[in-house]
Scaffold this motif. Structure first.
Motif, PDB file in Angstrom:
ATOM      1  N   LYS A  46      33.435  32.313  34.596  1.00  0.00           N
ATOM      2  CA  LYS A  46      33.403  33.002  35.679  1.00  0.00           C
ATOM      3  C   LYS A  46      33.736  34.790  35.329  1.00  0.00           C
ATOM      4  O   LYS A  46      33.144  35.281  35.895  1.00  0.00           O
ATOM      5  CB  LYS A  46      34.289  32.552  36.723  1.00  0.00           C
ATOM      6  CG  LYS A  46      34.465  33.215  38.110  1.00  0.00           C
ATOM      7  CD  LYS A  46      33.171  33.263  38.835  1.00  0.00           C
ATOM      8  CE  LYS A  46      33.012  33.701  40.208  1.00  0.00           C
ATOM      9  NZ  LYS A  46      33.257  35.294  40.352  1.00  0.00           N
ATOM     10  N   CYS A  47      34.691  34.815  34.498  1.00  0.00           N
ATOM     11  CA  CYS A  47      34.937  36.071  34.170  1.00  0.00           C
ATOM     12  C   CYS A  47      35.413  36.125  32.853  1.00  0.00           C
ATOM     13  O   CYS A  47      35.985  35.147  32.246  1.00  0.00           O
ATOM     14  CB  CYS A  47      35.927  36.673  35.173  1.00  0.00           C
ATOM     15  SG  CYS A  47      37.430  35.343  35.416  1.00  0.00           S
TER      16      CYS A  47
ATOM     17  N   ASN B  27      39.015  33.168  39.552  1.00  0.00           N
ATOM     18  CA  ASN B  27      37.843  34.055  40.041  1.00  0.00           C
ATOM     19  C   ASN B  27      37.839  35.500  39.161  1.00  0.00           C
ATOM     20  O   ASN B  27      36.720  36.217  39.177  1.00  0.00           O
ATOM     21  CB  ASN B  27      38.257  34.567  41.431  1.00  0.00           C
ATOM     22  CG  ASN B  27      37.655  33.551  42.644  1.00  0.00           C
ATOM     23  OD1 ASN B  27      36.507  32.843  42.270  1.00  0.00           O
ATOM     24  ND2 ASN B  27      38.411  33.337  43.582  1.00  0.00           N
ATOM     25  N   THR B  28      39.124  35.896  38.675  1.00  0.00           N
ATOM     26  CA  THR B  28      38.873  37.208  38.423  1.00  0.00           C
ATOM     27  C   THR B  28      39.948  37.274  36.923  1.00  0.00           C
ATOM     28  O   THR B  28      41.006  36.670  37.247  1.00  0.00           O
ATOM     29  CB  THR B  28      39.464  37.986  39.102  1.00  0.00           C
ATOM     30  OG1 THR B  28      39.720  39.355  38.821  1.00  0.00           O
ATOM     31  CG2 THR B  28      40.510  37.644  40.028  1.00  0.00           C
TER      32      THR B  28
ATOM     33  N   SER C  84      43.270  33.534  41.294  1.00  0.00           N
ATOM     34  CA  SER C  84      42.293  32.217  41.518  1.00  0.00           C
ATOM     35  C   SER C  84      42.192  31.831  43.063  1.00  0.00           C
ATOM     36  O   SER C  84      42.738  32.510  43.954  1.00  0.00           O
ATOM     37  CB  SER C  84      43.164  30.996  40.769  1.00  0.00           C
ATOM     38  OG  SER C  84      42.746  29.892  41.292  1.00  0.00           O
ATOM     39  N   ARG C  85      41.255  30.695  43.461  1.00  0.00           N
ATOM     40  CA  ARG C  85      41.057  30.592  44.611  1.00  0.00           C
ATOM     41  C   ARG C  85      42.039  29.744  45.086  1.00  0.00           C
ATOM     42  O   ARG C  85      42.477  29.704  46.348  1.00  0.00           O
ATOM     43  CB  ARG C  85      39.867  29.567  44.849  1.00  0.00           C
ATOM     44  CG  ARG C  85      39.415  29.360  45.877  1.00  0.00           C
ATOM     45  CD  ARG C  85      38.606  28.172  46.228  1.00  0.00           C
ATOM     46  NE  ARG C  85      37.140  28.577  45.579  1.00  0.00           N
ATOM     47  CZ  ARG C  85      35.851  27.483  45.471  1.00  0.00           C
ATOM     48  NH1 ARG C  85      36.424  26.349  45.576  1.00  0.00           N
ATOM     49  NH2 ARG C  85      34.980  27.827  45.190  1.00  0.00           N
TER      50      ARG C  85
ATOM     51  N   ASP D 274      42.184  32.954  49.113  1.00  0.00           N
ATOM     52  CA  ASP D 274      41.759  33.148  48.011  1.00  0.00           C
ATOM     53  C   ASP D 274      42.024  34.547  47.193  1.00  0.00           C
ATOM     54  O   ASP D 274      41.765  35.694  48.100  1.00  0.00           O
ATOM     55  CB  ASP D 274      39.957  33.136  48.053  1.00  0.00           C
ATOM     56  CG  ASP D 274      39.515  31.806  48.548  1.00  0.00           C
ATOM     57  OD1 ASP D 274      38.416  31.587  48.371  1.00  0.00           O
ATOM     58  OD2 ASP D 274      40.435  31.025  48.768  1.00  0.00           O
TER      59      ASP D 274
ATOM     60  N   TRP E 127      40.625  37.124  45.176  1.00  0.00           N
ATOM     61  CA  TRP E 127      39.086  37.420  44.590  1.00  0.00           C
ATOM     62  C   TRP E 127      39.118  38.465  43.442  1.00  0.00           C
ATOM     63  O   TRP E 127      38.232  38.776  42.418  1.00  0.00           O
ATOM     64  CB  TRP E 127      38.043  38.186  45.791  1.00  0.00           C
ATOM     65  CG  TRP E 127      37.481  37.152  46.529  1.00  0.00           C
ATOM     66  CD1 TRP E 127      37.685  35.583  46.365  1.00  0.00           C
ATOM     67  CD2 TRP E 127      36.785  37.444  47.657  1.00  0.00           C
ATOM     68  NE1 TRP E 127      36.957  35.017  47.365  1.00  0.00           N
ATOM     69  CE2 TRP E 127      36.505  35.773  48.118  1.00  0.00           C
ATOM     70  CE3 TRP E 127      36.357  38.601  48.523  1.00  0.00           C
ATOM     71  CZ2 TRP E 127      35.756  35.921  49.273  1.00  0.00           C
ATOM     72  CZ3 TRP E 127      35.626  38.374  49.621  1.00  0.00           C
ATOM     73  CH2 TRP E 127      35.096  36.929  49.881  1.00  0.00           C
ATOM     74  N   THR E 128      40.111  39.274  43.083  1.00  0.00           N
ATOM     75  CA  THR E 128      40.177  40.389  42.216  1.00  0.00           C
ATOM     76  C   THR E 128      41.530  40.875  41.770  1.00  0.00           C
ATOM     77  O   THR E 128      42.546  40.795  42.881  1.00  0.00           O
ATOM     78  CB  THR E 128      39.401  41.568  42.649  1.00  0.00           C
ATOM     79  OG1 THR E 128      39.359  42.632  41.644  1.00  0.00           O
ATOM     80  CG2 THR E 128      39.948  42.171  44.001  1.00  0.00           C
TER      81      THR E 128
ATOM     82  N   ASP F 125      40.689  37.562  50.049  1.00  0.00           N
ATOM     83  CA  ASP F 125      39.633  37.456  50.624  1.00  0.00           C
ATOM     84  C   ASP F 125      39.862  37.570  52.380  1.00  0.00           C
ATOM     85  O   ASP F 125      38.898  37.717  53.060  1.00  0.00           O
ATOM     86  CB  ASP F 125      38.938  36.067  50.625  1.00  0.00           C
ATOM     87  CG  ASP F 125      39.580  35.027  51.448  1.00  0.00           C
ATOM     88  OD1 ASP F 125      39.192  33.790  51.729  1.00  0.00           O
ATOM     89  OD2 ASP F 125      40.978  35.073  51.617  1.00  0.00           O
TER      90      ASP F 125
END
Lengths: 412, 358
Positions: free
Chosen positions: B70-71, B116-117, B137-138, B167, B169-170, B189
């Motif tokens: 993912k990243c 996620n990031t 992470s989520r 979640d 997200w960044t 989120d």
């Protein structure tokens, strides 16, 4: 009856004919000239002058001048000859008529041809204008493209140059390292020759080698941080989806509805005095209804739901489940009513109640189809599909209904 | 005052169609190569290394692994090693040596759900202090890892017991101006932005920007916190002035609406920290310049210092694709060169001109 003009005069040369027609006091504006290659007519009410020419003339080149009480024609002969007469003699009425009609036709054709020629020329002009415009725009576009290309090429060249430089630097560095290692190896060899014992010594030059070649890997990085834990709290949010400003209003409305529905509604105590404590709880009644439905005791389930709705008529799930019971009992109209009531209560449509809405549509659709109202049924199934497009059974059922509709239409 | 030809131009230099969904693309420091990370249709993860040669990109290497990626980041490795740290769909954090990718140099099951990031700090000769990697992470947690310490994170930011998780997200590192100081900023989120101070192990600041936060980035990781850009859903982004923190009002900010769709990324130019590019969900890129106000801080009614936000002005915009541009990375070596990847399975190398005259 127009008066025929007979006192005209004419002269000629090899190539030209001049005709002089007196206007007899009629104003210039009233003069109408009609001419073709063989026929000439001047109509100035109440006078009329017409003549069928001895030989054809070139109508396009010839001119007529009106003024000073006369019309002067300057006609160019098609064939150079001397005419005996201006007009064709010995013409009977019929030939005259023929010639006149012929002349008129020719004039008309000429008019049409002229109009066409004009239209063609206009189109040509427009096309030309359009083409020049397009060319100008193309040039403009090409200019911009070229600028972009130039920038791109310049950037590519710079990139390549930089890459080259990088490569050269890499090679130089490697060469230098090799040289240094060589030098130190030689030094080490010399040192080993002098000091044959003591194992620790060879270690030191090697260490120094490491630092000298600049591979300063660990310039004393700080130790890893001591483990820590931070507990956090989130801004509360009921829905599992991400927060979006545009959806906030709808979500608020839905939540408020749910909250209202959950609050106990005032019960008419006298009627329901004989109910036990638990039977006054709509949730408990809902569970009871579900169990009865599962054991196929549909009438009893309907009763349970009726009572639950009496206690709290704002819970959409009760109507939804009662609709299912009615379907099983084939009380199709009641099923439709209940599904509709459930859908009404399930507004505004948010992701939270998507499942419930899909079920309501499916149940209402089924009821419609059982009543043979296939069109309405299909509408409901399509609505269900919109909410839940991945459901295979809905697809299959919708297909079946479509086939039935198409099957029945040719019959009716 | 600048004529149309004086504005920076964003030119698409190279386009490469890929046969997999690409989630992230990053330049390999000190080279003309970049990596793309993504997800093959068969459900496995892929890392591809491309080199920019003449007017095209050449595939140098392709690495396939079990879980989709993912990243990724190069932020925590040294310039000599250039190891890639990746987060994948299975919640694992791996650090790969791209020369020998069979076995990861470091591997840990960082989270229970997709990572996620990821961000890294302390490497590449930028900044002081230990190299560290942060993942979000989520599963709602943000964890900081040190590649020298196995299995346990050096910091864990998790929700209190019983709290429903949101979640993450960044994440972004910042304020790494000396050995001790570090800050991690995380966006969630539900619109939360939280700033964690790793020196004190506490939450330094939190706020909610009313829309899910897609990307946060400090303008520089290795200086005293200066500016933070946070992008979100619904086409908005905020620029916070991080120099002055007010005890109740937090940091001053200015927000802009752009792209008319989710703003997926914001990346600052490594050579000029006041220029950044935002990538939108409609496949567009906007280049912005931040202008500082005359006074960066002022006293409020009670005499406490509070920050004053400046303004962001749009320098240029271009639409490259119809699908969201999910990742954007400036080359640290060549000003104006950047690589971006979009969900239309293409990766593009762009050149932004005239940045030195902005």
């Amino acid at each position: 009856m127009p008066l025929i003009v007979k006192d005209y005069s004419w002269t000629q040369t090899e190539a030209l004919v001049y005709i002089n027609v007196p206007l007899k006091g009629v104003t210039v504006g009233k003069v109408d000239i009609f001419s073709t290659d063989e026929y000439l007519k001047v109509n100035f009410p109440p006078f009329l002058f017409e003549v069928i020419l001895y030989a054809p003339i070139d109508d396009n080149k010839s001119v007529a001048k009106i003024g000073n009480g006369v019309v002067i024609f300057t006609l160019y002969k098609k064939e150079e000859s001397i005419w005996e007469n201006l007009a064709l003699m010995n013409v009977d009425k019929e030939t005259l008529q023929e010639k006149r009609e012929h002349a008129v036709l020719k004039a008309q054709e000429k008019a049409v041809a002229d109009a066409e020629a004009k239209a063609i020329k206009k189109r040509e002009d427009e096309k030309y204008a359009l083409e020049t415009m397009m060319k100008l725009e193309d040039e403009e576009r090409k200019r911009i493209e070229e600028k972009k290309e130039w920038e791109r090429r310049r950037a590519t060249e710079e990139l390549e140059l930089w890459k080259e430089k990088q490569r050269k630097e890499e090679e130089e560095k490697k060469a230098q390292q090799r040289r240094e290692i060589q030098k130190l190896e030689n030094e080490k060899k010399k040192k080993n020759e002098t000091k044959t014992h003591s194992k620790s010594v060879p270690e030191c030059p090697r260490k120094r080698t490491m630092t000298k070649t600049g591979k300063s890997e660990e310039i004393s990085l700080p130790a890893p941080r001591s483990a820590g834990n931070i507990k956090i709290q989130f801004t509360p949010r009921v829905f599992p989806t991400a927060l979006r400003e545009s959806r906030v209003a709808e979500e608020e409305a839905w939540l408020k509805k749910q909250a209202d529905a959950r609050r106990a509604v005032n019960v008419d105590v006298s009627e329901l005095k004989d109910l036990k404590e638990e039977e006054r709880n709509p949730d408990w009644l809902k569970e009871k209804g579900k169990k009865l439905f599962a054991t196929q005791n549909y009438l009893a389930a309907v009763n349970a739901y009726n009572l639950a709705i009496q206690l709290n008529h704002k819970l959409p799930i009760l109507y939804l489940n009662r609709a299912a019971c009615h379907l099983k009992l084939r009380n199709l109209h009641k099923a439709i009513e209940d599904s509709s009531k459930a859908l009404d209560l399930l507004t505004p449509p948010v992701a939270d109640n998507a499942d419930a809405r899909a079920k309501a549509h499916i149940r209402r659709g089924t009821a419609f189809c059982e009543l043979e109202l296939y069109a309405e049924g299909l509408q409901d199934y399509q609505a269900a599909l919109k909410i839940d497009p991945l459901n295979e059974t809905i697809h299959a059922d919708a297909e079946k209904i479509r086939e039935i509709i198409q099957g029945t239409v040719p019959d009716s | 005052m600048s004529t149309p030809l004086e504005k920076p131009q964003i030119i698409s230099h190279i386009q490469k169609g890929l046969n997999y969904t690409v989630f992230d693309s990053k330049w390999i420091p000190c080279s003309a190569k970049f990596v793309c990370m993504g997800n093959f249709a068969r459900g496995t993860g892929v890392i591809q290394i491309y080199e920019v040669q003449q007017g095209e990109v050449q595939l140098i290497k392709e690495i396939e692994k079990a879980k989709p990626f993912k990243c990724g980041t190069f932020g925590a490795t040294s310039l000599q090693k250039r190891h890639l740290a990746t987060g994948d769909f299975g919640g694992n954090l791996n650090i790969w040596n791209l020369e020998a990718p069979e076995i990861p140099v470091y591997s840990v099951k960082a989270h229970t759900e997709i990572v996620n990031t990821i961000d890294g700090v302390g490497g590449l000769g930028i900044g002081d202090g230990a190299p560290e990697i942060v993942t979000g992470s989520r599963d709602g947690t943000v964890k900081v890892w040190d590649p020298r310490q196995k299995d346990t994170p050096v910091a864990n930011m998790e929700p209190i017991e019983g709290e429903t998780k949101r979640d993450c997200w960044t994440v972004a590192f910042g304020n790494a101006c000396n050995d001790q100081d570090r800050c991690v900023c995380a966006g969630y989120d539900n619109g939360d932005i939280k700033l964690f101070d790793l020196r004190n192990m506490s939450v330094r600041w939190e706020t909610n920007i009313k829309n899910g936060v897609c990307c946060v980035e400090f303008d520089r990781k290795d200086i005293n916190m200066n500016k933070l850009v946070a992008t979100s859903l619904e086409g908005k982004f905020h620029v916070f002035d991080m120099r002055t923190q007010h005890p109740t009002k937090g940091f001053a900010s200015v927000s802009e609406k752009a792209h008319k769709s989710t703003v997926w990324q914001a990346r600052h130019l490594p050579q000029n920290r006041d220029i950044f590019m935002t990538a939108g969900g409609a496949g567009s890129l906007h280049l912005w310049k931040y202008e500082y106000p005359a006074q960066r801080s002022k006293k409020d009614a009670d005499g406490i210092e509070m920050g004053v936000a400046g303004s962001a002005s749009l320098l240029q915009n271009v639409t490259l694709s119809t699908q969201p541009i999910a990742s954007l990375d400036w080359s640290p070596d060549k000003q104006g060169l950047c690589v971006c990847s979009a969900f239309d399975q293409t990766v593009r190398v762009l050149i932004v001109t005239k940045l030195n005259r902005v």
